[in-house]
Design a protein around this motif. Structure first.
Motif, PDB file in Angstrom:
ATOM      1  N   THR A 138       0.721   1.353  -0.039  1.00 12.14           N
ATOM      2  CA  THR A 138       1.269   0.056  -0.425  1.00 12.14           C
ATOM      3  C   THR A 138       2.586  -0.176   0.293  1.00 12.14           C
ATOM      4  O   THR A 138       3.541   0.593   0.125  1.00 12.14           O
ATOM      5  CB  THR A 138       1.507  -0.010  -1.945  1.00 12.14           C
ATOM      6  OG1 THR A 138       0.318   0.394  -2.621  1.00 12.14           O
ATOM      7  CG2 THR A 138       1.863  -1.418  -2.366  1.00 12.14           C
ATOM      8  N   ALA A 139       2.634  -1.213   1.115  1.00 13.35           N
ATOM      9  CA  ALA A 139       3.871  -1.565   1.799  1.00 13.35           C
ATOM     10  C   ALA A 139       4.838  -2.217   0.823  1.00 13.35           C
ATOM     11  O   ALA A 139       4.439  -2.710  -0.249  1.00 13.35           O
ATOM     12  CB  ALA A 139       3.580  -2.506   2.961  1.00 13.35           C
ATOM     13  N   ALA A 140       6.099  -2.205   1.181  1.00 11.26           N
ATOM     14  CA  ALA A 140       7.122  -2.786   0.318  1.00 11.26           C
ATOM     15  C   ALA A 140       6.917  -4.290   0.171  1.00 11.26           C
ATOM     16  O   ALA A 140       6.514  -4.974   1.117  1.00 11.26           O
ATOM     17  CB  ALA A 140       8.503  -2.511   0.901  1.00 11.26           C
ATOM     18  N   GLN A 197       3.835  10.022  -0.564  1.00 10.74           N
ATOM     19  CA  GLN A 197       5.043   9.425   0.005  1.00 10.74           C
ATOM     20  C   GLN A 197       5.588   8.459  -1.033  1.00 10.74           C
ATOM     21  O   GLN A 197       4.865   7.584  -1.510  1.00 10.74           O
ATOM     22  CB  GLN A 197       4.723   8.684   1.313  1.00 10.74           C
ATOM     23  CG  GLN A 197       5.930   8.043   1.985  1.00 10.74           C
ATOM     24  CD  GLN A 197       5.574   7.384   3.310  1.00 10.74           C
ATOM     25  OE1 GLN A 197       4.702   7.857   4.028  1.00 10.74           O
ATOM     26  NE2 GLN A 197       6.238   6.284   3.620  1.00 10.74           N
ATOM     27  N   ILE A 198       6.851   8.636  -1.396  1.00  4.99           N
ATOM     28  CA  ILE A 198       7.416   7.813  -2.460  1.00  4.99           C
ATOM     29  C   ILE A 198       8.707   7.143  -1.983  1.00  4.99           C
ATOM     30  O   ILE A 198       9.418   7.692  -1.138  1.00  4.99           O
ATOM     31  CB  ILE A 198       7.682   8.638  -3.734  1.00  4.99           C
ATOM     32  CG1 ILE A 198       8.614   9.817  -3.445  1.00  4.99           C
ATOM     33  CG2 ILE A 198       6.370   9.106  -4.350  1.00  4.99           C
ATOM     34  CD1 ILE A 198       9.018  10.606  -4.692  1.00  4.99           C
ATOM     35  N   PRO A 199       9.003   5.971  -2.503  1.00  3.76           N
ATOM     36  CA  PRO A 199      10.268   5.312  -2.151  1.00  3.76           C
ATOM     37  C   PRO A 199      11.457   6.042  -2.754  1.00  3.76           C
ATOM     38  O   PRO A 199      11.320   6.787  -3.731  1.00  3.76           O
ATOM     39  CB  PRO A 199      10.105   3.912  -2.738  1.00  3.76           C
ATOM     40  CG  PRO A 199       9.123   4.070  -3.841  1.00  3.76           C
ATOM     41  CD  PRO A 199       8.191   5.162  -3.426  1.00  3.76           C
ATOM     42  N   ALA A 200      12.627   5.819  -2.179  1.00  3.91           N
ATOM     43  CA  ALA A 200      13.846   6.456  -2.702  1.00  3.91           C
ATOM     44  C   ALA A 200      14.163   5.975  -4.107  1.00  3.91           C
ATOM     45  O   ALA A 200      14.746   6.705  -4.915  1.00  3.91           O
ATOM     46  CB  ALA A 200      15.017   6.171  -1.770  1.00  3.91           C
ATOM     47  N   ALA A 201      13.780   4.755  -4.409  1.00  2.00           N
ATOM     48  CA  ALA A 201      13.998   4.196  -5.747  1.00  2.00           C
ATOM     49  C   ALA A 201      12.841   3.270  -6.073  1.00  2.00           C
ATOM     50  O   ALA A 201      12.283   2.616  -5.192  1.00  2.00           O
ATOM     51  CB  ALA A 201      15.320   3.439  -5.813  1.00  2.00           C
ATOM     52  N   GLY A 202      12.496   3.212  -7.342  1.00  4.66           N
ATOM     53  CA  GLY A 202      11.411   2.337  -7.770  1.00  4.66           C
ATOM     54  C   GLY A 202      10.048   2.992  -7.606  1.00  4.66           C
ATOM     55  O   GLY A 202       9.919   4.162  -7.254  1.00  4.66           O
ATOM     56  N   GLY A 203       9.011   2.197  -7.882  1.00  4.56           N
ATOM     57  CA  GLY A 203       7.647   2.672  -7.729  1.00  4.56           C
ATOM     58  C   GLY A 203       7.143   3.507  -8.895  1.00  4.56           C
ATOM     59  O   GLY A 203       6.181   4.268  -8.741  1.00  4.56           O
ATOM     60  N   ASN A 227       5.784  -2.624  -9.055  1.00  6.93           N
ATOM     61  CA  ASN A 227       5.931  -2.975  -7.641  1.00  6.93           C
ATOM     62  C   ASN A 227       7.356  -3.495  -7.397  1.00  6.93           C
ATOM     63  O   ASN A 227       7.582  -4.678  -7.181  1.00  6.93           O
ATOM     64  CB  ASN A 227       4.890  -4.028  -7.270  1.00  6.93           C
ATOM     65  CG  ASN A 227       4.823  -4.280  -5.777  1.00  6.93           C
ATOM     66  OD1 ASN A 227       5.498  -3.622  -5.001  1.00  6.93           O
ATOM     67  ND2 ASN A 227       4.016  -5.235  -5.373  1.00  6.93           N
ATOM     68  N   ASP A 228       8.335  -2.560  -7.428  1.00  6.12           N
ATOM     69  CA  ASP A 228       9.742  -2.950  -7.323  1.00  6.12           C
ATOM     70  C   ASP A 228      10.460  -2.219  -6.188  1.00  6.12           C
ATOM     71  O   ASP A 228      11.682  -2.131  -6.197  1.00  6.12           O
ATOM     72  CB  ASP A 228      10.460  -2.677  -8.648  1.00  6.12           C
ATOM     73  CG  ASP A 228      10.474  -1.185  -9.016  1.00  6.12           C
ATOM     74  OD1 ASP A 228       9.744  -0.401  -8.369  1.00  6.12           O
ATOM     75  OD2 ASP A 228      11.213  -0.807  -9.952  1.00  6.12           O
ATOM     76  N   GLU A 245       7.562   2.096   1.873  1.00  3.29           N
ATOM     77  CA  GLU A 245       6.134   2.348   1.695  1.00  3.29           C
ATOM     78  C   GLU A 245       5.882   3.440   0.654  1.00  3.29           C
ATOM     79  O   GLU A 245       6.644   4.401   0.535  1.00  3.29           O
ATOM     80  CB  GLU A 245       5.506   2.759   3.031  1.00  3.29           C
ATOM     81  CG  GLU A 245       3.995   2.765   3.006  1.00  3.29           C
ATOM     82  CD  GLU A 245       3.390   2.957   4.381  1.00  3.29           C
ATOM     83  OE1 GLU A 245       2.597   2.096   4.810  1.00  3.29           O
ATOM     84  OE2 GLU A 245       3.704   3.973   5.029  1.00  3.29           O
ATOM     85  N   ARG A 246       4.799   3.277  -0.078  1.00  2.00           N
ATOM     86  CA  ARG A 246       4.388   4.224  -1.130  1.00  2.00           C
ATOM     87  C   ARG A 246       2.953   4.645  -0.842  1.00  2.00           C
ATOM     88  O   ARG A 246       2.074   3.792  -0.646  1.00  2.00           O
ATOM     89  CB  ARG A 246       4.499   3.537  -2.484  1.00  2.00           C
ATOM     90  CG  ARG A 246       4.127   4.348  -3.718  1.00  2.00           C
ATOM     91  CD  ARG A 246       4.377   3.442  -4.918  1.00  2.00           C
ATOM     92  NE  ARG A 246       4.189   4.069  -6.215  1.00  2.00           N
ATOM     93  CZ  ARG A 246       3.059   3.998  -6.927  1.00  2.00           C
ATOM     94  NH1 ARG A 246       2.011   3.352  -6.449  1.00  2.00           N
ATOM     95  NH2 ARG A 246       2.981   4.568  -8.124  1.00  2.00           N
ATOM     96  N   VAL A 247       2.695   5.951  -0.807  1.00  2.00           N
ATOM     97  CA  VAL A 247       1.359   6.462  -0.487  1.00  2.00           C
ATOM     98  C   VAL A 247       0.920   7.423  -1.586  1.00  2.00           C
ATOM     99  O   VAL A 247       1.622   8.387  -1.902  1.00  2.00           O
ATOM    100  CB  VAL A 247       1.327   7.184   0.877  1.00  2.00           C
ATOM    101  CG1 VAL A 247      -0.083   7.698   1.174  1.00  2.00           C
ATOM    102  CG2 VAL A 247       1.803   6.255   1.991  1.00  2.00           C
TER     103      VAL A 247
END
Length: 268
Positions: free
Chosen positions: A87-89, A118-124, A249-250, A254-256
Motif C-alpha cells: 500500500t503506497a502512502a 515493511q512498515i512506515p516510521a509512524a502510523g499504519g 490509512n494514516d 509505503e507499507r508491505v
C-alpha cells in the motif's frame, strides 16, 4: 514460550517462539487454547521467516483458503497462499473500513495470518473489534431477534454500485447468520460489517438500514477494540469469525504486509 494478554477486549502476545522451526504438537495445543481464549495472537520477531515457513505454520492450523485469482494480489516467492499487500502512502485502501475478511464469500476464511515486511516510521496501525463482546452488550430481546436473521454480504455493499454492476438484491454474494456460534467456545458472536454486509434476507436494502447501521456501529465500540502498533516482523493471527478489523490509512510511506488465510475445513 510465554503467552501474555495485551488488550482488555482481546489479544495476547506469544514470546519465545521461532516460527522458522517446527512447532511441537504440545506447543500447538497451548496455542490453540490461547487462540480460542484471546481471538488474536501476536508473534513478534518473525522478520526472518520465509513465505514458505509462514505458510507451513498456518497449515498446522487448517488448510489454506485461496482467494479467487481475479481479486488476489501477487503471491510471494511462488507460495500461492501468501499474498503481498503493498500500500503506497495516501492511497485509498479497501481495508480502511471495518470488515471481516471475505465475508462476501459463501464460505469465508476461519483465520488470517499477517506479517509486517515493511512498515512506515509512524502510523499504519491495525485495529480489531471483539464480536463476542459486541453481541454480549445487546439487550436480551434484540439478541433474540438477531438469532433469527441472516444477512447478505457483497463485495460492494452500496445500493447504487450494486445496481450499476448489474447485481440485484436477489443476486447476493454470501448469506450468513447475523449471529454465529463459534464451535471452540460455544459463544455467540455478531457477524456483520460495514464493508460487506448489505441487507437482511427477506428485507429490502432501505428496510435493513436502521438496524444494520446500528449494529455495524455498535459492534466496533472502542470498549471492544484492540489497536496494534506494528513492529517489523510481527506476525498477527486472528479469528475472522468473531473479530472485525480496520487498517488505519494514516501513513506517508509505503507499507508491505504478507497475508494468508485458512479455511474452516480442518481442526477448526
Amino acid at each position: 514460550m510465554t503467552i501474555t494478554r495485551i488488550g482488555g477486549a482481546l489479544g495476547a502476545r506469544v514470546d519465545g517462539l521461532d516460527l522458522a522451526h517446527d512447532v511441537s504438537e504440545q506447543t500447538m495445543d497451548q496455542l490453540r487454547a490461547a487462540f480460542a481464549e484471546h481471538q488474536l495472537l501476536v508473534f513478534p520477531g518473525q522478520a526472518h521467516i520465509s513465505a514458505a515457513q509462514q505458510a507451513a505454520f498456518a497449515r498446522r492450523w487448517a488448510d489454506p483458503y485461496l482467494t479467487p485469482d481475479e481479486v488476489s494480489p501477487p503471491c510471494v516467492d511462488g507460495v500461492v497462499e501468501v499474498m503481498e499487500l503493498r500500500t503506497a502512502a495516501n492511497t485509498k485502501a479497501l481495508t480502511d473500513q471495518w470488515h471481516s475478511d471475505n465475508s462476501y464469500a459463501a464460505d469465508p476464511p476461519w483465520a488470517t495470518f499477517l506479517i509486517s515486511r515493511q512498515i512506515p516510521a509512524a502510523g499504519g496501525d491495525t485495529m480489531w473489534a471483539n464480536q463476542y463482546a459486541a453481541f454480549d452488550s445487546l439487550s436480551d430481546e434484540l439478541k433474540r431477534v438477531l438469532r433469527e436473521l441472516k444477512a447478505v454480504h457483497c463485495f460492494d455493499n452500496g445500493r447504487n454500485t450494486l445496481v450499476a454492476a448489474g447485481l440485484s438484491l436477489t443476486d447476493p454474494g454470501g448469506v450468513h447468520p447475523v449471529v454465529r456460534v463459534i464451535p471452540q467456545t460455544g459463544r455467540e458472536a455478531l457477524f456483520l460489517n460495514e464493508r460487506f454486509a448489505s441487507h437482511f434476507v427477506g428485507m429490502t436494502w432501505a428496510e435493513s438500514r436502521p438496524l444494520m447501521d446500528y449494529l455495524t456501529q455498535r459492534s466496533v465500540h472502542p470498549n471492544f477494540t484492540y489497536r496494534h502498533r506494528w513492529s517489523l516482523g510481527d506476525l498477527v493471527m486472528w479469528d475472522n469469525r468473531c473479530l472485525q478489523h480496520f487498517a488505519i490509512n494514516d501513513y506517508t510511506e509505503e507499507r508491505v504486509m504478507h497475508r494468508l488465510t485458512i479455511a474452516e475445513s480442518r481442526a477448526s
